[in-house]
Every structure is written in structure tokens, then in C-alpha cells.
Design an enzyme around this catalytic site. Structure first.
Site, mmCIF file in Angstrom:
data_model
loop_
_atom_site.group_PDB
_atom_site.id
_atom_site.type_symbol
_atom_site.label_atom_id
_atom_site.label_comp_id
_atom_site.label_asym_id
_atom_site.label_seq_id
_atom_site.Cartn_x
_atom_site.Cartn_y
_atom_site.Cartn_z
ATOM 1 N N LYS A 148 4.397 8.669 8.869
ATOM 2 C CA LYS A 148 3.458 7.898 10.562
ATOM 3 C C LYS A 148 4.897 7.869 11.432
ATOM 4 O O LYS A 148 4.353 9.435 11.950
ATOM 5 C CB LYS A 148 3.610 6.814 10.230
ATOM 6 N N TYR B 69 1.000 -0.944 0.164
ATOM 7 C CA TYR B 69 0.304 -0.239 0.178
ATOM 8 C C TYR B 69 1.244 1.592 -0.046
ATOM 9 O O TYR B 69 1.804 1.470 0.629
ATOM 10 C CB TYR B 69 -1.259 -0.383 1.251
ATOM 11 N N ASP C 103 9.026 2.835 -0.604
ATOM 12 C CA ASP C 103 8.072 3.706 0.845
ATOM 13 C C ASP C 103 8.412 2.789 2.126
ATOM 14 O O ASP C 103 7.368 1.869 2.204
ATOM 15 C CB ASP C 103 6.679 3.144 0.206
HETATM 16 C C1 LIG Z 1 0.245 4.500 5.856
HETATM 17 C C2 LIG Z 1 0.842 4.775 4.046
HETATM 18 C C3 LIG Z 1 1.222 5.246 3.591
HETATM 19 C C4 LIG Z 1 -0.232 6.774 3.194
HETATM 20 O O1 LIG Z 1 0.440 6.844 4.178
HETATM 21 P P1 LIG Z 1 -0.870 8.174 4.578
HETATM 22 O O2 LIG Z 1 -0.367 9.512 5.668
HETATM 23 O O3 LIG Z 1 -1.462 7.634 4.969
HETATM 24 O O4 LIG Z 1 -1.539 9.058 3.512
HETATM 25 C C5 LIG Z 1 1.772 4.803 2.764
HETATM 26 N N1 LIG Z 1 2.380 3.543 2.659
HETATM 27 C C6 LIG Z 1 3.024 3.547 3.286
HETATM 28 C C7 LIG Z 1 3.911 1.700 3.371
HETATM 29 C C8 LIG Z 1 2.030 3.709 4.714
HETATM 30 O O5 LIG Z 1 2.077 2.090 5.214
#
Ligand SMILES: *Cc1c(COP(=O)(O)O)cnc(C)c1O
Length: 427
Positions: A265, A142, A237
């Protein structure tokens, strides 16, 4: 009627599905979502005053737990100093220097306000730098909700994709190719057919948004080396793994230098902060240094910057990563032992854990998740709640430990979770 049901009914009138992010709705769990009013350390308290040990931790940002005293102090000081200028200030400079001094592959970075924004911006750089349009992602990873990444594997071996959301144009979805995790053959095939069209590959080096799908190091190394051979940039990511599994995230643990990396995060210590960063030459493409436009009214918001810095400094000072690794290990061992008889097992990586149906081999891709997994989760989740344990409200979300989860809290939680799994089984 319970307070929660009443609040949820009101919410449904003013917000789609009654929530501001889908997984919060407790969909498929056979109950209305709980509303929470306060939080402290490992604990959260709902609107009826019931307290829970929280293993969701806002889906990951709170590595020190809720309202850590040092972070709270920095935030309160900042609230009395300045909230936002829309002008240069020293707080983002300090946080950017702190990060670039410690993470050598982040030579420059730009702050944004979410993980989604970070990934979207990094991909824009990759396209600008390579003059290519296509992006390769992995099924089960994601990356936030930018249009072109809300896609899954379509038919065929060469990475064709289909969108996972309405409202995404076919031409946008077609810009993204999708490879299965843990599938060397497919990876090679995609690079042999499309390698020269790929601006970047984007991967969660520790996929933790569809269960916890721990990858073989050699699979990630193969992806990186194929990318390098085809002039495709590597975008890690690390929005979920960055500053959680180690100061330098998975890149540090795997000893791989990505060209571009995204954090979020934990970076904001509980406030909305993300960033993208990487090689100097790539980051210098960003406006006003270069031609890639990207901006944000509340970017590098002083409160988030102070919270992030206070939080990361404390993590480093206490070596939170080592502590949490040890605690997670004993917590997961106790859980695994207690759940074994129920045919459940626990995957974990540093402070992240995921409870699932036992399998012969480690689960590394979404197709290997047992089909009964989703259905078994609802009764288990509800019995955990009854026993004062709050897990993320979906069987496909992982659990997080924070520094506030002491050995004692973890021991009693393991016991309650095991009991809950037994009543879940019998209900
Ligand atoms: C949470 C997450 C996102 C999205 O971050 P948001 O602050 O919710 O937009 C993107 N990539 C990864 C791997 C994530 O865990």
C-alpha cells in the site's frame, strides 16, 4: 441509462462481476458502482463529472492524497528515464537503504508487487527456516489472497480452520490454524496443542480489514511471547498499517520487533509495490543468497520505487504522522459527537477510522461487531454519496485520511457525514 450503469453492463461482459477486485462492485449497496475518471488530493471525480471527497483513497496507499505534486514529479521524471530493466538499478537500492536505515527490524528486504506476494513469500521463509508446515492466523485479519490464508475459524478450540473461498484444497486449508482475536484462552490452547508445529504466526498488529479491531497491547505481547517460547516466528503483516500509523508502523508503536514484516500500500505511493523483510539470517534464505525461491518480472519497478521514495521522504520531512493524528482526532471527535444520538460511534487509530453501531465495549474481534451493522451501511453510504462523500463501499472497510484532507475539508466532511447518517436513518 446512467453512464455508470452503461459502463458496468459493458464491464460485466468482459470481467467477472464487472470488476477487478470484489469490493469495487458495490455489492449489497443497492446500486451499481460508480466509475471514476480523475483524482486530485482529497477529491475524486466520477464519469458524470461529479466530485467527491474521497475517504477510500484506493483502500489506503495514498497517505499524501491523490497525485501529490512531489510524487507526481518523481514519477514523470522516471517515465522519461526508464520504465523497467529486469536488471539491477539504483532506485530500489535507495528505497531499500531508506527503509533499513530507519526501521531496525528490517535488516534486509525484498521488493515485490503486491501485499499478497509479500505475505506469501514471508511465509515461505518461515517454513524454510523452521522446517515446520503450519501457520497461525487470526480470524478477521486479512493477508491477501494466498490459498492457505483464505481461511476462517472452524469448529473447536484448537484452531481448526475452514476455507473462505472455493478452489482451496482441504489439505492446504488444514495447514493454517485460526485463533480469535482478543481471545487469550484460545491462543494458549492453540500453542499448547500445536505450538511446536507452527512455522510462524501472522497477524495484522492493527487489524483494519474487517472493521477496525484495535487489539490490547498485552494480547499481541502474549502472542509474541508464546511464539518465541515455541520457536514460532512472528510475522507482522503491516501492509495496511506500515508507514501509515507511524514511520515504523505498529511494530514501532507497540515496541515489538517482529522476525519478519510485510509492507505494501503506502510503500508504493500509489503504484504496485510491496516488500517483505526482517532478520538478516532469515532474509538470507532467499534466492539467490539461499534456497527459498522467489522472483518477479516487474519487482522493484523503477516507477514504483521512485514514487515510494518520494512519498516516504515527504512524509518524513513534513512529519505527516503527527499532523494526521491531530487532524483525525478532531475529525473523529466531531463525527462522534454528531453521530452519538443515532447510536453510532467511530473507532480510530491515527489516520484510520471506522463508523459502526455503538457498543458497550471497544470492538476487538469480529464476533463483537453488531449484527445490524452490515444492513445499516447501505442507506448511509448512498446518502454520503449524494452529499459528495465517497466512503469505501462496504461497512467492513475502514476510512483513510490523507495529508490532502485539510482541516477545512474535514470539518465540512464531518458535517455532511452526520447529515447523511440522519437521512440514512429516515429513508
Ligand atoms: C491490502 C492488504 C493485503 C493485500 O495486499 P494486496 O496488495 O491487495 O495484495 C495484505 N495484508 C493486509 C494487512 C492488507 O491490508
Amino acid at each position: 441509462m446512467s453512464i455508470h450503469t452503461d459502463l458496468f453492463d459493458r464491464s460485466k461482459k468482459v470481467s467477472p462481476g464487472g470488476v477487478h477486485s470484489p469490493v469495487r462492485s458495490f455489492k449489497n449497496l443497492g446500486m451499481d458502482p460508480l466509475f471514476f475518471r480523475s483524482a486530485n488530493g482529497a477529491y475524486i471525480t466520477d464519469m458524470e463529472g461529479k466530485e467527491y471527497i474521497d475517504f477510500c483513497q484506493s483502500f489506503g496507499p495514498l497517505l499524501l492524497g491523490h497525485r501529490d505534486a512531489d510524487v507526481e514529479k518523481a514519477v514523470i521524471e522516471q517515465i522519461h528515464t526508464a520504465w523497467t530493466f529486469g536488471a539491477p538499478e539504483p532506485y530500489s537500492l535507495e528505497l531499500a537503504e531508506w527503509i533499513t536505515k530507519r526501521i531496525s527490524w528490517v535488516e534486509k528486504l525484498r521488493f515485490v508487487s503486491s501485499g499478497t506476494e509479500a505475505v506469501m513469500s514471508a511465509i515461505r521463509i518461515a517454513r524454510a527456516a523452521t522446517g515446520r508446515d503450519k501457520v497461525l492466523k487470526f480470524d478477521g485479519c486479512y493477508h491477501g489472497h494466498m490459498d492457505s490464508l483464505l481461511v476462517q475459524s472452524g469448529s473447536g478450540l484448537a484452531g481448526e480452520s475452514s476455507s473462505t473461498s472455493a478452489g482451496i484444497s482441504e489439505s492446504t486449508a488444514a495447514q493454517t490454524l485460526v485463533c480469535n482475536l482478543d481471545d487469550d484462552t484460545m491462543l494458549e490452547k492453540i500453542f499448547s496443542v500445536h505450538g511446536k508445529e507452527l512455522a510462524c504466526l501472522v497477524i495484522e498488529p492493527l487489524p483494519a480489514n474487517y472493521g477496525l479491531l484495535i487489539q490490547r497491547q498485552d494480547f499481541i505481547e502474549k502472542a509474541v511471547s508464546l511464539a518465541k517460547a515455541h520457536g514460532t516466528l512472528v510475522l507482522f503483516d503491516e501492509v495496511i498499517s506500515g508507514f501509515r500509523v507511524a514511520l515504523g508502523g505498529m511494530a514501532e508503536l507497540l515496541n515489538i520487533r517482529p522476525d519478519l514484516v510485510c509492507y505494501g500500500k503506502i510503500l508504493g505511493g500509489g503504484f504496485p509495490v510491496g516488500c517483505y523483510g526482517g532478520r538478516n539470517d532469515l532474509m538470507d534464505l532467499v534466492a539467490p543468497a539461499g534456497p527459498v525461491y522467489q522472483a518477479g518480472t516487474l519487482s522493484a519497478n523503477p516507477i514504483g520505487m521512485r514514487a515510494g521514495l518520494a512519498s516516504l521522504q515527504k512524509c518524513e520531512r513534513l512529519n505527516v504522522w503527527e499532523k494526521l493524528k491531530t487532524r483525525t482526532h478532531s475529525f473523529v471527535s466531531a463525527l462522534s459527537e454528531g453521530l452519538n444520538e443515532l447510536n453510532l460511534s467511530v473507532s480510530s487509530h491515527n489516520s484510520i477510522f471506522w463508523i459502526h453501531t455503538k457498543t458497550q465495549k471497544p470492538i476487538r474481534s469480529i464476533t463483537e461487531i453488531p449484527s445490524e451493522h452490515g444492513k445499516n451501511f447501505a442507506p448511509f453510504f448512498r446518502s454520503c454519496l449524494k452529499r459528495g462523500i465517497y466512503l469505501a463501499p462496504s461497512g467492513y472497510e475502514v476510512g483513510f485520511l490523507s495529508l490532502a484532507h485539510s482541516e477545512e475539508i474535514l470539518q465540512s466532511s464531518a458535517k455532511k457525514i452526520i447529515e447523511a447518517a440522519y437521512d440514512g436513518k429516515n429513508s
